[in-house]
Write a protein that holds these residues in place. Structure first.
Motif, PDB file in Angstrom:
ATOM      1  N   GLN A 130       0.806  -1.219   0.000  1.00  0.00           N
ATOM      2  CA  GLN A 130       0.000   0.000   0.000  1.00  0.00           C
ATOM      3  C   GLN A 130       0.839   1.269   0.000  1.00  0.00           C
ATOM      4  O   GLN A 130       0.345   2.343  -0.329  1.00  0.00           O
ATOM      5  N   ALA A 131       2.129   1.140   0.396  1.00  0.00           N
ATOM      6  CA  ALA A 131       2.989   2.325   0.481  1.00  0.00           C
ATOM      7  C   ALA A 131       4.413   1.973   0.064  1.00  0.00           C
ATOM      8  O   ALA A 131       4.940   0.924   0.447  1.00  0.00           O
ATOM      9  N   LEU A 151       9.018  -3.551  -9.921  1.00  0.00           N
ATOM     10  CA  LEU A 151       7.750  -3.181 -10.563  1.00  0.00           C
ATOM     11  C   LEU A 151       7.716  -3.661 -12.010  1.00  0.00           C
ATOM     12  O   LEU A 151       6.692  -4.180 -12.483  1.00  0.00           O
ATOM     13  N   ASP A 152       8.837  -3.505 -12.730  1.00  0.00           N
ATOM     14  CA  ASP A 152       8.910  -3.971 -14.122  1.00  0.00           C
ATOM     15  C   ASP A 152       8.676  -5.478 -14.231  1.00  0.00           C
ATOM     16  O   ASP A 152       8.041  -5.965 -15.169  1.00  0.00           O
ATOM     17  N   PRO A 198      -0.360   3.810 -10.947  1.00  0.00           N
ATOM     18  CA  PRO A 198      -1.642   4.392 -11.386  1.00  0.00           C
ATOM     19  C   PRO A 198      -2.591   4.742 -10.246  1.00  0.00           C
ATOM     20  O   PRO A 198      -3.457   5.597 -10.401  1.00  0.00           O
ATOM     21  N   GLY A 199      -2.444   4.077  -9.094  1.00  0.00           N
ATOM     22  CA  GLY A 199      -3.384   4.317  -7.999  1.00  0.00           C
ATOM     23  C   GLY A 199      -2.885   5.288  -6.955  1.00  0.00           C
ATOM     24  O   GLY A 199      -3.492   5.426  -5.881  1.00  0.00           O
ATOM     25  N   LEU A 200      -1.788   6.006  -7.258  1.00  0.00           N
ATOM     26  CA  LEU A 200      -1.167   6.884  -6.266  1.00  0.00           C
ATOM     27  C   LEU A 200      -2.106   8.030  -5.881  1.00  0.00           C
ATOM     28  O   LEU A 200      -2.633   8.734  -6.739  1.00  0.00           O
ATOM     29  N   LYS A 201      -2.317   8.198  -4.567  1.00  0.00           N
ATOM     30  CA  LYS A 201      -3.222   9.238  -4.077  1.00  0.00           C
ATOM     31  C   LYS A 201      -2.521  10.299  -3.234  1.00  0.00           C
ATOM     32  O   LYS A 201      -2.890  11.463  -3.273  1.00  0.00           O
ATOM     33  N   ARG A 214       1.560  -2.935  -8.518  1.00  0.00           N
ATOM     34  CA  ARG A 214       1.520  -1.467  -8.452  1.00  0.00           C
ATOM     35  C   ARG A 214       0.129  -0.916  -8.139  1.00  0.00           C
ATOM     36  O   ARG A 214      -0.023   0.244  -7.795  1.00  0.00           O
ATOM     37  N   TYR A 215      -0.898  -1.771  -8.232  1.00  0.00           N
ATOM     38  CA  TYR A 215      -2.260  -1.241  -8.246  1.00  0.00           C
ATOM     39  C   TYR A 215      -2.812  -0.886  -6.866  1.00  0.00           C
ATOM     40  O   TYR A 215      -3.731  -0.086  -6.741  1.00  0.00           O
ATOM     41  N   GLY A 216      -2.254  -1.466  -5.811  1.00  0.00           N
ATOM     42  CA  GLY A 216      -2.746  -1.141  -4.470  1.00  0.00           C
ATOM     43  C   GLY A 216      -1.939  -0.061  -3.778  1.00  0.00           C
ATOM     44  O   GLY A 216      -2.233   0.305  -2.634  1.00  0.00           O
ATOM     45  N   ILE A 217      -0.911   0.477  -4.484  1.00  0.00           N
ATOM     46  CA  ILE A 217      -0.032   1.479  -3.864  1.00  0.00           C
ATOM     47  C   ILE A 217      -0.677   2.867  -3.959  1.00  0.00           C
ATOM     48  O   ILE A 217      -0.764   3.450  -5.036  1.00  0.00           O
TER      49      ILE A 217
END
Length: 440
Positions: free
Chosen positions: A63-64, A125-126, A163-166, A132-135
């Motif tokens: 998540q982080a 990640l590559d 893509p999910g970075l908030k 990467r989607y839950g980060i």
């Protein structure tokens, strides 16, 4: 999550003002946060505590991500999280070791938070070793140093691949000129600025000049260190070969030292830091690599054997001492034709070493290597029990314990070292025979 329980475990009575403001910014808003505060004020805890309160402990997803400029900071921050006892799982990832080993650990641990260097994080990640989607959270610790070290391209790629970075949290001990556009900081973000306006170094640091009668300052350094007894001191030099030369000389003179620079193997660097931080070496000789990203408490003295190459470098060197509310001293050893750099502010007092004894004082602790670790189901409690029962130690005679996968390091009182080695010879820990030997 019980914050008071975590603070008690870390032996902290309450958060300082900066940490309270950082927690409020992270917990009470949905924007990005920039945290600026001097070295040694507790920035790691300032972001970790509120960050963990925003993560989902029941999820197995990453998540982080916490991006750091070097392996030492990755390992160190990972250790801080473990010491907090929050229940969150973490892994550190960095170059200098096989990525496949890290991949296996990622699958085994299922971390919710990962500490790593930009290049190695991109690699995982590559290869889809990290989903990467839950980060949703990205922390960039010492972001000014990450940029200074040329990680622009790696960090740009990393941020674009999430893509999910908030939320983003950026931390620094200096005021960076500009945050690059690719970081995509939100306009509604918060800056928590605790950098002093005019204070170059902490008022708790006293500055001294020690004049060397010759260009080669080795004997002056020896006399100065004799004055310091068993106090913890870092000697800073500008070149790797100089570090090794000074370390050889001091070792030959009877000092218990560790040395540290970027040319060492990962294991050598970790061993050097461990010996110094657990009190098994009084003196660490290092390049400026040790001036940032290391959280070693109670360093009494900073010695500039070579003058700092820049004002920023000087600030980071001196930031190693007088951490939290402690006092510290910084010494400039100047040769016949040398001057203290003009950018050094504040009064610099003359200092003449006057050590009566010419014998270096031994450090309080020594380090034991135990050839068993987590993979052998050995815990810190098992080690304490073994050393007390078989080694004849009191718990108060045992210092820091680090349990790795296949081995452990333990600090014990130096005067008890031979007793422990003698009494544990051939003994078993948890029914398993093991190697127990001193770390030189």
């Amino acid at each position: 999550m019980d914050i008071q329980k975590i603070l008690a475990k870390l032996r902290i009575t309450e958060l300082n003002e900066m940490q309270q403001h950082a927690a409020e910014a992270i917990l009470c808003s949905d924007g990005d946060v920039v945290l600026l505060s001097p070295t040694g004020t507790g920035k790691t805890l300032a972001y970790l505590l509120p960050l963990l309160q925003r993560l989902d402990a029941s999820s197995d997803e990453v998540q982080a991500l916490v991006v750091v400029p070097g392996r030492e900071l990755a390992l160190q921050t990972d250790t801080v999280l473990r010491d907090m006892g929050s229940g969150f799982r973490s892994v550190s990832c960095y170059g200098g070791r096989a990525a496949m080993d890290e991949h296996r650990k990622l699958k085994e641990v299922k971390p919710q938070i990962i500490f790593g260097t930009p290049g190695r994080l991109n690699d995982h990640l590559d290869k889809e070793n990290i989903s990467r989607y839950g980060i949703h959270w990205l922390v960039i610790d010492e972001f000014d140093k990450c940029l200074e070290m040329g990680f622009h391209a790696e960090m740009q790629k990393l941020i674009k691949s999430l893509p999910g970075l908030k939320r983003r949290i950026l931390l620094s001990a200096t005021n960076a000129e500009q945050i690059p556009q690719f970081v995509n900081m939100a306009k509604k973000g918060t800056v928590v600025d605790f950098l002093p306006e005019d204070e170059q170094t902490s008022e708790r640091v006293t500055l001294y000049e020690v004049k060397s009668p010759t260009k080669d300052k080795l004997d002056t350094l020896r006399q100065l260190l004799l004055d310091m007894g068993d106090e913890s001191s870092i000697v800073f030099l500008n070149y790797r070969d100089s570090v090794e030369r000074v370390n050889r000389y001091l070792s030959e003179q009877g000092f218990t030292t560790s040395f540290f620079h970027g040319g060492l193997e990962q294991k050598q660097r970790e061993d050097a830091l461990y010996k110094f931080s657990n009190g098994s070496a009084n003196v660490m000789i290092s390049t400026d690599l040790a001036s940032r990203g290391l959280d070693i408490p109670d360093i009494a003295n900073i010695i500039h054997y070579h003058m700092p190459e820049s004002e920023e470098g000087y600030i980071h060197r001196v930031g190693r001492t007088a951490r939290w509310d402690k006092q510290g001293k910084a010494f400039f050893i100047t040769g016949p034709e040398e001057q203290i750099p003009e950018y050094v502010e504040g009064e610099v007092e003359p200092y003449t070493p006057t050590a009566k004894s010419q014998e270096p004082k031994a450090p309080k602790n020594a380090t034991l290597y135990i050839g068993k670790g987590k993979k052998d189901k050995v815990s810190k409690g098992d080690i304490v029990g073994f050393l007390c029962k078989k080694g004849g130690l009191e718990s108060s005679e045992i210092g820091r314990i680090d349990v790795n996968n296949r081995y452990s390091y333990v600090a014990v009182k130096r005067e008890k070292l031979q007793q422990v080695l003698r009494q544990t010879q051939g003994e078993k820990i948890k029914g398993i025979k093991t190697i127990i030997e001193p770390v030189r």
